[in-house]
Design a protein around this motif. Structure first.
Motif, PDB file in Angstrom:
ATOM      1  N   UNK A 271      35.602  45.101  34.342  1.00 33.82           N
ATOM      2  CA  UNK A 271      36.867  45.616  33.813  1.00 33.82           C
ATOM      3  C   UNK A 271      37.908  44.515  33.723  1.00 33.82           C
ATOM      4  N   UNK A 272      39.038  44.859  33.135  1.00 35.22           N
ATOM      5  CA  UNK A 272      40.113  43.875  32.955  1.00 35.22           C
ATOM      6  C   UNK A 272      41.262  44.081  33.927  1.00 35.22           C
ATOM      7  N   UNK A 273      41.109  44.986  34.881  1.00 29.65           N
ATOM      8  CA  UNK A 273      42.183  45.242  35.850  1.00 29.65           C
ATOM      9  C   UNK A 273      41.581  45.701  37.164  1.00 29.65           C
ATOM     10  N   UNK A 274      42.353  45.503  38.241  1.00 31.97           N
ATOM     11  CA  UNK A 274      41.902  45.907  39.551  1.00 31.97           C
ATOM     12  C   UNK A 274      43.010  45.735  40.569  1.00 31.97           C
ATOM     13  N   UNK A 275      42.809  46.231  41.782  1.00 32.11           N
ATOM     14  CA  UNK A 275      43.865  46.194  42.796  1.00 32.11           C
ATOM     15  C   UNK A 275      44.193  44.782  43.274  1.00 32.11           C
ATOM     16  N   UNK A 276      45.439  44.636  43.756  1.00 28.75           N
ATOM     17  CA  UNK A 276      45.892  43.340  44.277  1.00 28.75           C
ATOM     18  C   UNK A 276      45.111  42.931  45.523  1.00 28.75           C
ATOM     19  N   UNK A 277      44.479  43.866  46.175  1.00 27.06           N
ATOM     20  CA  UNK A 277      43.692  43.550  47.374  1.00 27.06           C
ATOM     21  C   UNK A 277      42.403  42.821  47.056  1.00 27.06           C
ATOM     22  N   UNK A 278      42.044  42.745  45.754  1.00 29.41           N
ATOM     23  CA  UNK A 278      40.814  42.091  45.349  1.00 29.41           C
ATOM     24  C   UNK A 278      39.604  42.971  45.557  1.00 29.41           C
ATOM     25  N   UNK A 279      38.427  42.367  45.449  1.00 27.49           N
ATOM     26  CA  UNK A 279      37.191  43.106  45.666  1.00 27.49           C
ATOM     27  C   UNK A 279      36.634  43.799  44.452  1.00 27.49           C
ATOM     28  N   UNK A 280      37.239  43.594  43.285  1.00 23.60           N
ATOM     29  CA  UNK A 280      36.745  44.218  42.053  1.00 23.60           C
ATOM     30  C   UNK A 280      35.602  43.392  41.476  1.00 23.60           C
ATOM     31  N   UNK A 281      34.481  44.030  41.228  1.00 19.55           N
ATOM     32  CA  UNK A 281      33.376  43.352  40.554  1.00 19.55           C
ATOM     33  C   UNK A 281      33.670  43.244  39.078  1.00 19.55           C
ATOM     34  N   UNK A 282      33.645  42.000  38.549  1.00 14.13           N
ATOM     35  CA  UNK A 282      33.983  41.759  37.145  1.00 14.13           C
ATOM     36  C   UNK A 282      32.814  41.050  36.460  1.00 14.13           C
ATOM     37  N   UNK A 283      32.438  41.547  35.301  1.00 16.06           N
ATOM     38  CA  UNK A 283      31.428  40.879  34.479  1.00 16.06           C
ATOM     39  C   UNK A 283      32.137  40.024  33.439  1.00 16.06           C
ATOM     40  N   UNK A 284      31.852  38.727  33.453  1.00 21.75           N
ATOM     41  CA  UNK A 284      32.452  37.784  32.506  1.00 21.75           C
ATOM     42  C   UNK A 284      31.392  37.427  31.472  1.00 21.75           C
ATOM     43  N   UNK A 285      31.745  37.612  30.224  1.00 20.63           N
ATOM     44  CA  UNK A 285      30.819  37.324  29.132  1.00 20.63           C
ATOM     45  C   UNK A 285      31.328  36.133  28.327  1.00 20.63           C
ATOM     46  N   UNK A 286      30.406  35.282  27.908  1.00 23.79           N
ATOM     47  CA  UNK A 286      30.784  34.119  27.114  1.00 23.79           C
ATOM     48  C   UNK A 286      29.555  33.351  26.682  1.00 23.79           C
ATOM     49  N   UNK A 287      29.683  32.027  26.587  1.00 27.09           N
ATOM     50  CA  UNK A 287      28.557  31.175  26.204  1.00 27.09           C
ATOM     51  C   UNK A 287      28.537  29.930  27.084  1.00 27.09           C
ATOM     52  N   UNK A 288      27.365  29.318  27.173  1.00 26.67           N
ATOM     53  CA  UNK A 288      27.169  28.073  27.938  1.00 26.67           C
ATOM     54  C   UNK A 288      27.627  28.227  29.389  1.00 26.67           C
ATOM     55  N   UNK A 289      27.211  29.324  30.023  1.00 25.06           N
ATOM     56  CA  UNK A 289      27.665  29.620  31.377  1.00 25.06           C
ATOM     57  C   UNK A 289      26.637  29.273  32.456  1.00 25.06           C
ATOM     58  N   UNK A 290      25.470  28.802  32.070  1.00 22.42           N
ATOM     59  CA  UNK A 290      24.393  28.554  33.035  1.00 22.42           C
ATOM     60  C   UNK A 290      24.798  27.596  34.141  1.00 22.42           C
ATOM     61  N   UNK A 291      25.566  26.557  33.805  1.00 22.68           N
ATOM     62  CA  UNK A 291      25.901  25.524  34.793  1.00 22.68           C
ATOM     63  C   UNK A 291      27.257  25.771  35.456  1.00 22.68           C
ATOM     64  N   UNK A 292      27.686  27.034  35.502  1.00 22.83           N
ATOM     65  CA  UNK A 292      28.993  27.358  36.087  1.00 22.83           C
ATOM     66  C   UNK A 292      29.103  26.836  37.518  1.00 22.83           C
ATOM     67  N   UNK A 293      30.219  26.157  37.769  1.00 23.93           N
ATOM     68  CA  UNK A 293      30.482  25.581  39.089  1.00 23.93           C
ATOM     69  C   UNK A 293      31.560  26.345  39.847  1.00 23.93           C
ATOM     70  N   UNK A 294      32.480  26.982  39.129  1.00 26.21           N
ATOM     71  CA  UNK A 294      33.517  27.768  39.794  1.00 26.21           C
ATOM     72  C   UNK A 294      34.107  28.793  38.832  1.00 26.21           C
ATOM     73  N   UNK A 295      34.639  29.864  39.417  1.00 27.03           N
ATOM     74  CA  UNK A 295      35.368  30.904  38.680  1.00 27.03           C
ATOM     75  C   UNK A 295      36.652  31.159  39.461  1.00 27.03           C
ATOM     76  N   UNK A 296      37.779  31.183  38.762  1.00 28.59           N
ATOM     77  CA  UNK A 296      39.047  31.440  39.452  1.00 28.59           C
ATOM     78  C   UNK A 296      39.860  32.488  38.706  1.00 28.59           C
ATOM     79  N   UNK A 297      40.604  33.266  39.501  1.00 24.80           N
ATOM     80  CA  UNK A 297      41.525  34.275  38.978  1.00 24.80           C
ATOM     81  C   UNK A 297      42.924  33.849  39.399  1.00 24.80           C
ATOM     82  N   UNK A 298      43.732  33.473  38.426  1.00 26.66           N
ATOM     83  CA  UNK A 298      45.077  33.014  38.744  1.00 26.66           C
ATOM     84  C   UNK A 298      45.088  31.786  39.646  1.00 26.66           C
ATOM     85  N   UNK A 299      44.070  30.953  39.517  1.00 24.62           N
ATOM     86  CA  UNK A 299      44.000  29.731  40.317  1.00 24.62           C
ATOM     87  C   UNK A 299      43.302  29.882  41.645  1.00 24.62           C
TER      88      UNK A 299
END
Length: 247
Positions: free
Chosen positions: A169-197
């Motif tokens: 989803x595109x929204x969730x509580x400020x407490x965190x813990x929301x499972x989010x599916x990110x879709x895109x391309x060339x993601x195999x070598x992902x090293x990090x994912x950040x939300x608001x830094x």
């Protein structure tokens, strides 16, 4: 009587120019006991192709007037490469790669596929080089050229920059813990994912999908950034933290 260059491959084949006086009509140029092939001759220079050899040898020029004083020529073995790190990076180039091996002190160029770059020699067993831009994503051979020759055998993989096309989803509580599916391309070598830094735990599902869990965050829309070997992609304001009710 200078000699340029004063070193070359043990296999021979180095073009060497010897300068001095009274060199016209040169009949022989010796590298130690071996004859070199004369390709050009003037009264002040002799150009030759070095024969094969090892170690340090004396070079002399023989003319109808006699034989010159000797000059040293140093034979250098072909380089040996044992490792390259990192082994992949963005197609745009720009990463610094370290190559280790031996016989690297005279390195003059490092080729990534058909494109060459000038290395910085650290010592005989290590050099660094800035990766040039690649023609396309995928592996290319890496070769090092030194006074002793060229050695191949290593590979570097160019990786295209990632993209992020959607979140669910595109929204969730400020407490965190929301499972989010990110879709895109060339993601195999992902090293990090950040939300608001703030870094988030994630799993790479495949080249187009990442599963992440939101960290806690302040209420409001935040950027979501994915960093891979090929670069980074940011979806501006893609996830909204929603504050819980209060009474």
């Amino acid at each position: 009587m200078p000699i340029t260059p004063n070193q070359g491959s043990t296999g021979g084949g180095t073009t060497v120019t010897i300068t001095g006086t009274n060199l016209g009509g040169a009949t022989a140029v010796h590298f130690g006991t071996k004859l070199a092939t004369i390709t050009a001759n003037t009264p002040t220079s002799v150009t030759v192709i070095s024969p094969s050899g090892t170690g340090t040898v004396n070079v002399t020029v023989t003319t109808p007037g006699g034989t010159s004083n000797p000059l040293p020529f140093f034979y250098v073995g072909a380089p040996f490469k044992s490792s390259l790190s990192p082994v992949s990076g963005p197609t745009a180039g720009g990463d610094t790669v370290t190559i280790r091996g031996n016989g690297l002190s005279t390195a003059t160029s490092v080729a990534f596929g058909a494109t060459s770059a000038t290395p910085t020699v650290v010592n005989d067993s290590q050099l660094t080089v800035t990766v040039p831009a690649g023609a396309a994503a995928g592996p290319v051979g890496v070769s090092v050229t030194t006074a002793g020759g060229t050695n191949n055998g290593l590979s570097y993989t160019y990786v295209d920059s990632p993209t992020v096309t959607s979140l669910a989803p595109t929204a969730g509580p400020t407490s965190g813990g929301t499972g989010v599916t990110i879709t895109g391309t060339q993601l195999t070598t992902t090293q990090s994912v950040s939300f608001g830094g703030t870094l988030a735990p994630f799993d790479v599902i495949n080249d187009t999908t990442i599963s992440a869990v939101t960290p806690p965050g302040a209420a409001g829309a935040v950027d979501v950034t994915v960093v891979t070997t090929g670069g980074s992609a940011t979806a501006a304001g893609a996830f909204t933290y929603t504050a819980g009710p209060g009474i």
